[in-house]
Design a protein around this motif. Structure first.
Motif, PDB file in Angstrom:
ATOM      1  N   ILE A  98     -34.585 -42.253  68.066  1.00 36.35           N
ATOM      2  CA  ILE A  98     -35.440 -42.818  67.024  1.00 36.35           C
ATOM      3  C   ILE A  98     -34.732 -43.993  66.353  1.00 36.35           C
ATOM      4  O   ILE A  98     -33.571 -43.943  66.022  1.00 36.35           O
ATOM      5  CB  ILE A  98     -35.880 -41.761  65.984  1.00 36.35           C
ATOM      6  N   GLU A  99     -35.466 -45.040  66.236  1.00 30.84           N
ATOM      7  CA  GLU A  99     -35.011 -46.220  65.524  1.00 30.84           C
ATOM      8  C   GLU A  99     -36.082 -46.559  64.509  1.00 30.84           C
ATOM      9  O   GLU A  99     -37.194 -46.051  64.567  1.00 30.84           O
ATOM     10  CB  GLU A  99     -34.819 -47.393  66.488  1.00 30.84           C
ATOM     11  N   ASN A 100     -35.749 -47.399  63.616  1.00 35.31           N
ATOM     12  CA  ASN A 100     -36.740 -47.888  62.660  1.00 35.31           C
ATOM     13  C   ASN A 100     -37.418 -46.770  61.868  1.00 35.31           C
ATOM     14  O   ASN A 100     -38.622 -46.781  61.679  1.00 35.31           O
ATOM     15  CB  ASN A 100     -37.795 -48.737  63.370  1.00 35.31           C
ATOM     16  N   TYR A 101     -36.639 -45.808  61.432  1.00 35.22           N
ATOM     17  CA  TYR A 101     -37.191 -44.771  60.567  1.00 35.22           C
ATOM     18  C   TYR A 101     -36.610 -44.932  59.169  1.00 35.22           C
ATOM     19  O   TYR A 101     -35.555 -45.518  58.966  1.00 35.22           O
ATOM     20  CB  TYR A 101     -36.913 -43.367  61.116  1.00 35.22           C
ATOM     21  N   ILE A 130     -43.520 -50.273  54.074  1.00 37.22           N
ATOM     22  CA  ILE A 130     -42.381 -50.303  54.999  1.00 37.22           C
ATOM     23  C   ILE A 130     -42.729 -50.868  56.376  1.00 37.22           C
ATOM     24  O   ILE A 130     -41.844 -51.177  57.158  1.00 37.22           O
ATOM     25  CB  ILE A 130     -41.739 -48.910  55.156  1.00 37.22           C
ATOM     26  N   ALA A 131     -44.024 -51.000  56.668  1.00 40.82           N
ATOM     27  CA  ALA A 131     -44.452 -51.557  57.956  1.00 40.82           C
ATOM     28  C   ALA A 131     -44.218 -53.061  57.948  1.00 40.82           C
ATOM     29  O   ALA A 131     -44.333 -53.690  56.901  1.00 40.82           O
ATOM     30  CB  ALA A 131     -45.924 -51.245  58.188  1.00 40.82           C
ATOM     31  N   PRO A 132     -43.896 -53.657  59.046  1.00 42.66           N
ATOM     32  CA  PRO A 132     -43.668 -53.093  60.374  1.00 42.66           C
ATOM     33  C   PRO A 132     -42.199 -52.745  60.624  1.00 42.66           C
ATOM     34  O   PRO A 132     -41.849 -52.371  61.735  1.00 42.66           O
ATOM     35  CB  PRO A 132     -44.099 -54.225  61.310  1.00 42.66           C
ATOM     36  N   SER A 136     -41.570 -44.730  61.319  1.00 39.41           N
ATOM     37  CA  SER A 136     -41.654 -43.305  60.996  1.00 39.41           C
ATOM     38  C   SER A 136     -41.018 -43.032  59.641  1.00 39.41           C
ATOM     39  O   SER A 136     -40.091 -43.731  59.233  1.00 39.41           O
ATOM     40  CB  SER A 136     -40.909 -42.469  62.042  1.00 39.41           C
ATOM     41  N   ILE A 137     -41.530 -41.997  58.998  1.00 43.38           N
ATOM     42  CA  ILE A 137     -40.928 -41.490  57.764  1.00 43.38           C
ATOM     43  C   ILE A 137     -40.468 -40.071  58.059  1.00 43.38           C
ATOM     44  O   ILE A 137     -41.250 -39.243  58.530  1.00 43.38           O
ATOM     45  CB  ILE A 137     -41.926 -41.489  56.590  1.00 43.38           C
ATOM     46  N   VAL A 138     -39.198 -39.804  57.785  1.00 41.35           N
ATOM     47  CA  VAL A 138     -38.625 -38.483  58.012  1.00 41.35           C
ATOM     48  C   VAL A 138     -38.181 -37.929  56.665  1.00 41.35           C
ATOM     49  O   VAL A 138     -37.686 -38.667  55.810  1.00 41.35           O
ATOM     50  CB  VAL A 138     -37.416 -38.550  58.975  1.00 41.35           C
TER      51      VAL A 138
END
Length: 175
Positions: A98-101, A130-132, A136-138
């Motif tokens: 996962i990247e970009n979370y 937060i896009a782009p 994902s949000i964790v």
């Protein structure tokens, strides 16, 4: 009318801390924790400011008062809060590619504004904000915080894994 926005003033950070202090697990009675939910981590102004500088927090304002917040926590700050370090470790183990979370570090709504859609709207504003850059949000939720878990699942979070850490049983979830 409730306004949803990113934090832009120091006074808003201070109001976040005030709302947080009223809803800490450590200050609430057991029945209230079960019925209303709770927050686990107590931040200080310097840390909240550092987190906000990396990615602005999302707040809900009513009459210029913070009545809800969703804290944004960039993964580069994984080392800053001891109780959250295991979560970042579990994210790397569970989602190695996962990247970009972004991590939602904590969410809280003032009692008088609960069950009015504020929770959902905070997350909607977070996703737009937060896009782009982030896809994902964790986050993690203490398994004892049933109200929070149910609210997260109701807006589309998916269960990744359960794990114990620091005397808590955590549910790692993703949106």
């Amino acid at each position: 009318m409730i306004i949803y926005k990113q934090v832009s003033e120091e006074a808003e950070l201070i109001q976040i801390l005030e709302l947080q202090q009223k809803n800490l697990n450590a200050v609430l009675e057991e029945l209230e924790r079960k019925q209303e939910g709770f927050v686990t981590v107590s931040h200080n102004l310097d840390l909240l400011r550092e987190m906000n500088n990396a990615c602005p927090h999302i707040i809900a304002l009513a009459n210029d008062e913070v009545i809800g917040y969703a804290l944004c926590m960039h993964p580069k700050l994984a080392h800053t809060i001891d109780v959250l370090k295991p979560m970042f470790h579990e994210i790397k183990k569970t989602l190695p590619k996962i990247e970009n979370y972004l991590v939602m570090g904590q969410i809280c709504i003032a009692k008088n504004y609960r069950q009015q859609g504020v929770f959902r709207k905070l997350y909607e504003k977070m996703q737009i904000s937060i896009a782009p850059n982030y896809t994902s949000i964790v986050t993690e939720v203490d398994r004892k915080n049933i109200r929070s878990l149910n609210a997260h699942y109701a807006i589309g979070f998916k269960h990744l894994k359960s794990y114990p850490s620091a005397g808590h049983q955590w549910e790692l979830i993703i949106l």
